[in-house]
Design an enzyme around this catalytic site. Structure first.
Site, PDB file in Angstrom:
ATOM      1  N   HIS A  76       0.837  -1.215   0.000  1.00  0.00           N
ATOM      2  CA  HIS A  76       0.000   0.000   0.000  1.00  0.00           C
ATOM      3  C   HIS A  76       0.873   1.267   0.000  1.00  0.00           C
ATOM      4  CE1 HIS A  76      -3.844  -2.137   0.916  1.00  0.00           C
ATOM      5  NE2 HIS A  76      -3.025  -2.989   1.498  1.00  0.00           N
ATOM      6  N   ASN A 149     -10.142  -3.227   2.415  1.00  0.00           N
ATOM      7  CA  ASN A 149      -9.823  -3.281   0.982  1.00  0.00           C
ATOM      8  C   ASN A 149     -11.099  -3.163   0.175  1.00  0.00           C
ATOM      9  OD1 ASN A 149      -7.079  -3.601   1.354  1.00  0.00           O
ATOM     10  ND2 ASN A 149      -7.088  -5.813   1.015  1.00  0.00           N
ATOM     11  N   HIS A 340      -4.029   0.826  11.903  1.00  0.00           N
ATOM     12  CA  HIS A 340      -3.813  -0.466  12.573  1.00  0.00           C
ATOM     13  C   HIS A 340      -5.173  -1.084  12.907  1.00  0.00           C
ATOM     14  CE1 HIS A 340      -2.461  -3.619  14.997  1.00  0.00           C
ATOM     15  NE2 HIS A 340      -2.075  -2.989  16.089  1.00  0.00           N
TER      16      HIS A 340
HETATM   17 FE1  HDD Z   1      -2.574  -4.852   5.501  1.00  0.00          FE
HETATM   18  C1  HDD Z   1      -1.137  -1.814   5.171  1.00  0.00           C
HETATM   19  C2  HDD Z   1      -5.577  -3.573   4.376  1.00  0.00           C
HETATM   20  C3  HDD Z   1      -3.916  -8.023   5.399  1.00  0.00           C
HETATM   21  C4  HDD Z   1       0.185  -6.031   6.986  1.00  0.00           C
HETATM   22  N1  HDD Z   1      -3.222  -3.060   4.880  1.00  0.00           N
HETATM   23  C5  HDD Z   1      -2.468  -1.914   4.803  1.00  0.00           C
HETATM   24  C6  HDD Z   1      -3.265  -0.843   4.301  1.00  0.00           C
HETATM   25  C7  HDD Z   1      -4.512  -1.331   4.063  1.00  0.00           C
HETATM   26  C8  HDD Z   1      -4.489  -2.725   4.444  1.00  0.00           C
HETATM   27  C9  HDD Z   1      -5.704  -0.588   3.529  1.00  0.00           C
HETATM   28  C10 HDD Z   1      -2.774   0.580   4.039  1.00  0.00           C
HETATM   29  C11 HDD Z   1      -2.992   1.459   5.233  1.00  0.00           C
HETATM   30  C12 HDD Z   1      -2.585   2.868   4.897  1.00  0.00           C
HETATM   31  O1  HDD Z   1      -3.226   3.467   4.022  1.00  0.00           O
HETATM   32  O2  HDD Z   1      -1.643   3.338   5.518  1.00  0.00           O
HETATM   33  N2  HDD Z   1      -4.363  -5.651   4.924  1.00  0.00           N
HETATM   34  C13 HDD Z   1      -5.493  -4.934   4.613  1.00  0.00           C
HETATM   35  C14 HDD Z   1      -6.617  -5.836   4.570  1.00  0.00           C
HETATM   36  C15 HDD Z   1      -6.146  -7.088   4.823  1.00  0.00           C
HETATM   37  C16 HDD Z   1      -4.736  -6.964   5.063  1.00  0.00           C
HETATM   38  C17 HDD Z   1      -8.049  -5.424   4.282  1.00  0.00           C
HETATM   39  C18 HDD Z   1      -6.902  -8.382   4.901  1.00  0.00           C
HETATM   40  C19 HDD Z   1      -8.022  -8.506   5.530  1.00  0.00           C
HETATM   41  N3  HDD Z   1      -1.963  -6.695   6.041  1.00  0.00           N
HETATM   42  C20 HDD Z   1      -2.660  -7.873   5.948  1.00  0.00           C
HETATM   43  C21 HDD Z   1      -1.913  -8.944   6.572  1.00  0.00           C
HETATM   44  C22 HDD Z   1      -0.754  -8.380   7.057  1.00  0.00           C
HETATM   45  C23 HDD Z   1      -0.805  -6.974   6.696  1.00  0.00           C
HETATM   46  C24 HDD Z   1      -2.370 -10.381   6.666  1.00  0.00           C
HETATM   47  C25 HDD Z   1       0.367  -9.013   7.811  1.00  0.00           C
HETATM   48  C26 HDD Z   1       0.215 -10.039   8.600  1.00  0.00           C
HETATM   49  N4  HDD Z   1      -0.767  -4.083   5.927  1.00  0.00           N
HETATM   50  C27 HDD Z   1       0.203  -4.734   6.595  1.00  0.00           C
HETATM   51  C28 HDD Z   1       1.394  -3.867   6.936  1.00  0.00           C
HETATM   52  C29 HDD Z   1       0.962  -2.487   6.342  1.00  0.00           C
HETATM   53  C30 HDD Z   1      -0.395  -2.792   5.744  1.00  0.00           C
HETATM   54  C31 HDD Z   1       2.711  -4.409   6.516  1.00  0.00           C
HETATM   55  C32 HDD Z   1       1.930  -1.786   5.395  1.00  0.00           C
HETATM   56  C33 HDD Z   1       1.924  -0.333   5.783  1.00  0.00           C
HETATM   57  C34 HDD Z   1       1.193  -0.293   7.028  1.00  0.00           C
HETATM   58  O3  HDD Z   1       0.765  -1.559   7.367  1.00  0.00           O
HETATM   59  O4  HDD Z   1       0.985   0.675   7.700  1.00  0.00           O
HETATM   60  O5  HDD Z   1       1.547  -3.795   8.304  1.00  0.00           O
END
Ligand code: HDD
Length: 682
Positions: A76, A149, A340
């Protein structure tokens, strides 16, 4: 401050005032506040000599510049955000004690960041990809983040597989190619070896992966949460954002051309519409399942690779969010916002969904590297609007000046404060779910059917969506080098639909599938985009005008477009005033080279010619052909007939000819409201 917002500023907006600064009409200073008399020459020994170490101004300016980038989000990375407000439609106290949902009309400031998932920060807005839709509610009880999402399911069932998924879809590590796409070997290798991806991949191949606008896509929590009410009763819940303008998407050919012509298309669309006062609106819906019904369905309600069919678990609409203010500063707000799914408020709790459980660790962890330490909650965009007090201290860039010498619990020197709040005082109490079992690395049998719902999705789609999916697979898998992986995809997705993969196999030179799809005939009409809301508001029209264009007809049409909230650009061979018949004039703000047909929701051909008539006709034809091919509206005034006739477009759905009809303007508006005319044959 946006004038429209004066008088109705949210508590978050007011809080941000103390951090805003306007450098206009001020003297230039160093960061120490020292006014500088010069800013263009470094301090040197002689006019042609070396720069001196003592040049503190040069060093400060350069050091700050050298350090002004932070790591982009690991996923993202490319996003765009806006401020707004959420208003509850009704009290949800029966289901949750969350204060922001407790009374009709209650308003809560929000900040929303939309994003693509795979591409780097500088990639295009329109790849084939899932879109992020993350909302921070600044509630009176602390920040609540709904990190969603635009599709209701996910690729994998357990957070531990997230790094593998992301490594496979990101550019391949040896050469960092390709950017922002799953159309390469490693992603499809992951897919065929992890068949739980089937449902999400079907959605990813569908038009939903190419939203026309952030304003025109849905948002889903995907994960299962809990609502808990004041009596302590818990129910399972999933959240859904519903765009008031309906769900609309690009074609693949169109998306690729948009990416080339305006890679910022979706962010520009959001920015411009907020600036114009076309505030994007989304209703919030919830799907609620009683605890006693946990095992009632033919899928596991804790499985993030399954959607909750709306026909079985209806969506209850509980409020509306309006985005009404652009950010002041992209980096300070959009880049530094930290979401978060674990940021919850009393009344919202977690389920044992193993994907959610994994997420609960990852998000804080990622902010620590991205934002440089544990004090990211103090960054203005992340601060709650309610006070916060605890014994956490120090760390990089600490801003709060905690007075007093007590920073521990329990204490008597500060009378035992800050003290935990009781439940009655608003303290968060975790839902006391009974849990027992052995420690295992295993998944329940109820998570193992990967294909029935993927087939349900396919069963529910309209022909245009099915055709889109066939083309998408053919493109994506057609880019895969390994013949074994191609065949693996054909054999895997034949379990979703044999006909689908027979068609794809032919296109990508693979063997037709031997086995047929799973026996599952259920449909969920709600997952098809075909029954969506269609409104003319905020659509964009491109009007082709050459010298001597058909001015008379256009006047009335323009009025009708304006009334319907459709904006228009005039496009010609040169910018400036173009003279039409009957003394009518149009200000062409674009030429065929500064804009492109794909940047409009439809076109109107008003005729005329250019100085080089042959070139004008050729350029106009390309415009018309693309619009036709992408199923969008083409309006032809009587004077535009010739230009239309020499294009490949034919009369039919969404092609509105003025000749012989009195209601040309109205018909055009209706056609723009439809947006795509997928019943068009060519
Ligand atoms: Fe995630 C970012 C949505 C599964 C780990 N995620 C991130 C963002 C969105 C989502 C919208 C961007 C937030 C922003 O605009 O700053 N992610 C989802 C959804 C998931 C999902 C709807 C499934 C239901 N994500 C998911 C899993 C993991 C992560 C299974 C790890 C175990 N996601 C992250 C992250 C991020 C992230 C690495 C990258 C940047 C951040 O968090 O702030 O922690």
């Amino acid at each position: 401050m946006d004038k429209r917002q004066q008088g109705k500023r949210t508590s978050k907006d007011l809080q941000l005032d103390q951090f805003r600064t306007d450098d206009r009409n001020k003297k230039l200073t160093t960061n120490q506040g020292l006014k500088m008399a010069e800013d263009e020459h470094s301090l040197t020994a002689g006019e042609r000599g070396p720069t001196l170490m003592e040049d503190f101004h040069f060093r400060e300016k350069m050091t700050h510049f050298d350090h002004e980038r932070i790591p982009e989000r690991v996923v993202h990375a490319r996003g765009f955000a806006a401020h707004g407000e959420f208003e509850a439609y009704q009290s949800m106290e029966k289901y949750t004690k969350a204060g922001f949902l407790s009374e009709k009309g209650k308003k809560t400031p929000v900040f929303v960041r939309f994003s693509t998932v795979v591409g780097q920060k500088g990639s295009t807005d329109i790849p084939r990809d899932v879109r992020g839709f993350a909302t921070k509610f600044y509630t009176d009880e602390g920040n609540y983040d709904l990190v969603s999402n635009n599709m209701p399911i996910f690729f994998i069932q357990d957070g531990i597989k997230f790094p593998d998924l992301v490594h496979s879809i990101k550019p391949e590590p040896h050469n960092e190619i390709p950017q922002a796409t799953g159309a390469h070997d490693t992603f499809w290798d992951f897919v065929i070896n992890n068949q739980e991806t089937a449902n999400q991949v079907m959605w990813l191949m569908s038009p939903r992966a190419l939203p026309r606008s952030f304003r025109m896509m849905e948002g889903f929590s995907i994960n299962t949460f809990r609502f808990v009410n004041a009596e302590g009763k818990s129910r399972f819940v999933r959240f859904k954002w519903i765009p008031v303008l309906g769900l609309h998407s690009f074609e693949w050919d169109e998306a690729q051309k948009v990416s080339g012509n305006d890679p910022d298309f979706n962010r520009r669309d959001l920015w411009m519409n907020i600036e114009m006062g076309n505030y994007p609106e989304f209703e919030l819906g919830v799907q609620i399942i009683e605890e006693k019904d946990e095992f009632k369905f033919d899928f596991d309600i804790l499985d993030a690779t399954k959607f909750w069919p709306e026909e079985e678990i209806p969506v209850k609409v509980i409020g509306k969010m309006t985005l009404n203010r652009n950010v002041d500063n992209y980096f300070s707000e959009t880049e530094q916002v930290a979401f978060h799914p674990g940021h919850v408020v009393p009344g919202i709790d977690f389920s044992n969904d193993p994907l959610l459980q994994g997420r609960l660790f990852s998000y804080t962890d990622t902010q620590l590297i991205r934002l440089g330490g544990p004090n990211f909650h103090e960054i203005p965009i992340n601060r709650p609007v309610c006070p916060f007090h605890n014994n956490q201290r120090d760390g990089y860039n600490r801003q709060t000046i905690n007075v007093g010498k007590v920073a521990y619990n329990k204490n008597s020197l500060a009378d035992g404060t800050p003290a935990p709040a009781s439940e009655e005082e608003g303290g968060y109490v975790h839902y006391q779910e009974k849990v027992e079992g052995r420690k295992v690395r295993a998944r329940s049998e109820s998570f193992k059917d990967h294909f029935s719902q993927a087939r349900m999705f396919w069963n529910s789609l309209a022909d245009f969506e099915k055709n889109h999916i066939i083309e998408a697979f053919s493109f994506e898998v057609g880019k895969v080098n390994s013949q074994e992986i191609r065949q693996g995809v054909v054999d895997m997705f034949a379990k979703v639909d044999q006909g689908l993969m027979t068609a794809v196999a032919k296109k990508i030179n693979a063997n037709p599938p031997k086995e047929s799809h799973v026996k599952y005939n259920k449909k969920s009409p709600a997952v098809s985009m075909s029954n969506t809301v269609r409104k003319p508001q905020t659509r964009r029209a491109g009007i082709i005008v050459g010298e001597g264009f058909d001015g008379n007809s256009l006047g009335d049409v323009l009025d009708k477009l304006k009334e319907a909230g459709i904006t228009a650009d005039f496009i010609s061979e040169r910018q400036g005033t173009i003279k039409g018949q009957d003394g009518y004039k149009a200000e062409a703000n674009h030429t065929f080279t500064t804009t492109h047909a794909v940047l409009y929701d439809g076109i109107i051909i008003a005729g005329g010619t250019g100085e080089n008539t042959a070139k004008f006709k050729r350029d106009a034809s390309e415009f018309i052909n693309d619009t036709f091919k992408h199923y969008k509206t083409i309006g032809v005034t009587a004077g535009g007939n010739d230009l239309f006739a020499q294009s490949m477009a034919k009369e039919g759905p969404g092609v509105i000819m003025e000749s012989g009809r009195r209601d040309f303007g109205h018909a055009l508006v209706d056609s723009f409201a439809q947006y795509k005319h997928h019943d068009r044959k060519f």
